[in-house]
Scaffold this motif. Structure first.
Motif, PDB file in Angstrom:
ATOM      1  N   SER A 107      28.323  34.132  50.772  1.00 20.65           N
ATOM      2  CA  SER A 107      28.551  35.576  50.668  1.00 20.65           C
ATOM      3  C   SER A 107      28.818  35.939  49.215  1.00 20.65           C
ATOM      4  O   SER A 107      29.644  35.299  48.551  1.00 20.65           O
ATOM      5  N   GLU A 108      28.117  36.950  48.714  1.00 19.94           N
ATOM      6  CA  GLU A 108      28.327  37.391  47.334  1.00 19.94           C
ATOM      7  C   GLU A 108      29.772  37.814  47.111  1.00 19.94           C
ATOM      8  O   GLU A 108      30.353  37.543  46.055  1.00 19.94           O
ATOM      9  N   LEU A 109      30.365  38.472  48.108  1.00 17.39           N
ATOM     10  CA  LEU A 109      31.742  38.955  47.969  1.00 17.39           C
ATOM     11  C   LEU A 109      32.725  37.793  47.846  1.00 17.39           C
ATOM     12  O   LEU A 109      33.619  37.802  46.985  1.00 17.39           O
ATOM     13  N   LEU A 110      32.570  36.771  48.684  1.00 18.99           N
ATOM     14  CA  LEU A 110      33.489  35.629  48.642  1.00 18.99           C
ATOM     15  C   LEU A 110      33.303  34.800  47.374  1.00 18.99           C
ATOM     16  O   LEU A 110      34.275  34.315  46.799  1.00 18.99           O
ATOM     17  N   VAL A 111      32.066  34.625  46.949  1.00 18.66           N
ATOM     18  CA  VAL A 111      31.812  33.883  45.708  1.00 18.66           C
ATOM     19  C   VAL A 111      32.389  34.640  44.517  1.00 18.66           C
ATOM     20  O   VAL A 111      32.987  34.034  43.615  1.00 18.66           O
ATOM     21  N   ALA A 112      32.239  35.962  44.522  1.00 16.50           N
ATOM     22  CA  ALA A 112      32.833  36.765  43.450  1.00 16.50           C
ATOM     23  C   ALA A 112      34.353  36.624  43.468  1.00 16.50           C
ATOM     24  O   ALA A 112      34.993  36.508  42.407  1.00 16.50           O
ATOM     25  N   ALA A 113      34.946  36.605  44.670  1.00 21.97           N
ATOM     26  CA  ALA A 113      36.391  36.386  44.778  1.00 21.97           C
ATOM     27  C   ALA A 113      36.770  35.010  44.249  1.00 21.97           C
ATOM     28  O   ALA A 113      37.840  34.828  43.650  1.00 21.97           O
ATOM     29  N   GLY A 114      35.893  34.031  44.457  1.00 19.59           N
ATOM     30  CA  GLY A 114      36.145  32.692  43.944  1.00 19.59           C
ATOM     31  C   GLY A 114      36.191  32.662  42.431  1.00 19.59           C
ATOM     32  O   GLY A 114      37.112  32.072  41.833  1.00 19.59           O
ATOM     33  N   TYR A 115      35.234  33.289  41.783  1.00 17.76           N
ATOM     34  CA  TYR A 115      35.223  33.291  40.315  1.00 17.76           C
ATOM     35  C   TYR A 115      36.354  34.149  39.749  1.00 17.76           C
ATOM     36  O   TYR A 115      36.902  33.856  38.684  1.00 17.76           O
ATOM     37  N   LEU A 116      36.731  35.200  40.471  1.00 20.18           N
ATOM     38  CA  LEU A 116      37.888  35.993  40.052  1.00 20.18           C
ATOM     39  C   LEU A 116      39.158  35.143  40.107  1.00 20.18           C
ATOM     40  O   LEU A 116      39.989  35.189  39.195  1.00 20.18           O
ATOM     41  N   THR A 117      39.295  34.341  41.172  1.00 22.21           N
ATOM     42  CA  THR A 117      40.480  33.493  41.317  1.00 22.21           C
ATOM     43  C   THR A 117      40.524  32.416  40.244  1.00 22.21           C
ATOM     44  O   THR A 117      41.591  32.097  39.708  1.00 22.21           O
ATOM     45  N   VAL A 118      39.375  31.843  39.921  1.00 29.20           N
ATOM     46  CA  VAL A 118      39.308  30.879  38.816  1.00 29.20           C
ATOM     47  C   VAL A 118      39.763  31.542  37.516  1.00 29.20           C
ATOM     48  O   VAL A 118      40.519  30.958  36.726  1.00 29.20           O
TER      49      VAL A 118
END
Length: 400
Positions: free
Chosen positions: A303-314
């Motif tokens: 999911s683009e949204l979850l992957v974006a959340a992943g990079y935000l968390t990093v």
């Protein structure tokens, strides 16, 4: 943080850090862009980056010079040498001068390791223990900002005005940083330990790392750092697989994800100091590692949204971890060894990162990228566990 900036020395140092970051951040990528325009293929650009990496391996020697001559004096000297090193780059004329650029970048890497070690040793000299986390978080925020701006600016200047324009800016940044560092006032007492320096050159070079290894309060978190660096290296080659295989997006989507991470890093960096004051260095490091482990789980999604959340968390966790570890090392190590510890730590962490990047590039040809992300989560959990029972003598949380 604003209280720390009222101190004249800290304000001067922060300004010179900004100028240095702007100059050096543009230089290495701009020179790689110039090299890539010489011939077809990316080997020339890669040789520039490789040359800089070679220079960065001189960290232990740079750290020894910092400890021998003092952090402020070494930083001034390194910036002065930097002006000399970049001067030949004004005269680059084509493929025949590529070797000049490569030699200059080796020297540039050495200067970078020297200024990094000098900064690590100088910051505790010019600030109080109370303000140290705030100053480190501010420096980390500046570093994040320059990494976000300078690659685009450097590449744009090379395309519009040629490599000489970037060389001129970098030269000016060295001169201005030198002038500002000359205004910084430091304690006159020598940082050199009376019993230090009586052995061989090799013994002096490794004395910083030897201190880290034999000090119980430091050795376990140090191993944790090495494990963490290895885990970070595993993640570096994965972004293209995550975007193309996981999200079925074009490669240009990578830039969007990296921008999310960079903006998150810029926004999160200033809060690291407050967290360290409240919870202590190693507790903040654990929180940061837990966030990054969670981000790896997000990156497994399609999911683009979850992957974006992943990079935000990093982007949130990474500056908190770096600031916490830097502050912890500065507090836990004696002043006369800070330069060598900074140089030795940088040198030691470069090897697991290189190995893990290569291992990840190989593993991704054999297994799905989710397999590597799962391995990263396991390593990060192990890294967190390694820090328990080793809170450190000066961890603020243990004193409150």
């Amino acid at each position: 943080m604003t209280k720390a900036l009222r101190d004249r020395n800290i304000l001067i140092y922060v300004i010179q850090s900004l100028l240095s970051g702007l100059g050096s951040g543009m230089m290495w990528l701009a020179l790689a862009v110039w090299a890539s325009s010489l011939r077809a293929g990316g080997s020339d650009a890669a040789s520039i980056i490789f040359a800089y990496t070679i220079g960065a391996l001189f960290g232990p020697l740079s750290g020894l010079l910092v400890d021998r001559f003092g952090a402020r004096r070494s930083a001034i000297l390194a910036n002065g040498v930097g002006v000399v090193v970049v001067t030949p780059l004004f005269f680059l004329s084509g493929a025949g001068s590529l070797w000049v650029a490569q030699l200059c970048m080796v020297a540039y890497g050495i200067i970078g390791s020297a200024t990094s070690a000098a900064g690590f040793a100088l910051i505790p000299e010019i600030t109080t223990s109370e303000d140290l986390p705030h100053v480190n978080s501010l420096i980390q925020a500046i570093s994040s900002m320059t990494r976000l701006i300078t690659p685009i600016a450097g590449a744009g200047l090379v395309s519009a005005f040629g490599i000489s324009s970037v060389v001129l800016i970098d030269s000016m940044s060295f001169v201005l940083a030198l002038a500002l560092l000359a205004l910084v006032k430091t304690p006159r007492a020598s940082l050199r330990d009376p019993g230090d320096g009586g052995g061989s050159l090799l013994r002096e070079l490794i004395s910083g790392v030897a201190y880290l290894a034999r000090t119980k309060e430091i050795s376990r978190p140090l191993v944790s750092c090495l494990i963490t660096i290895f885990a970070f290296g595993l993640g570096e080659p994965l972004i293209f697989a995550i975007v193309s295989d996981g999200l079925t997006q074009k490669s240009s989507f990578v830039g969007f994800m990296l921008t999310i991470q960079a903006v998150a890093t810029l926004c999160a960096s200033p809060f690291a100091g407050r967290l360290i004051v409240s919870y202590g260095e190693l507790r903040v490091a654990r929180i940061a590692l837990a966030l990054i482990a969670c981000s790896c789980a997000f990156l497994m999604a399609r999911s683009e949204l979850l992957v974006a959340a992943g990079y935000l968390t990093v982007g949130v966790g990474l500056p908190w971890f770096v600031t916490a570890i830097n502050t912890w090392l500065q507090r836990e190590t004696p002043p006369h060894l800070r330069g060598r510890i900074a140089g030795g730590f940088s040198f030691a962490t470069s090897f697991p990162q290189v190995i893990s990047v290569g291992a990840s590039a190989w593993l991704i040809t054999l297994y799905p990228y989710q397999f590597i992300l799962a391995g990263m989560i396991a390593l990060l959990v192990l890294s967190v566990l390694m820090t328990f029972g080793a809170s450190g003598r000066r961890d603020l949380a243990s004193r409150t």
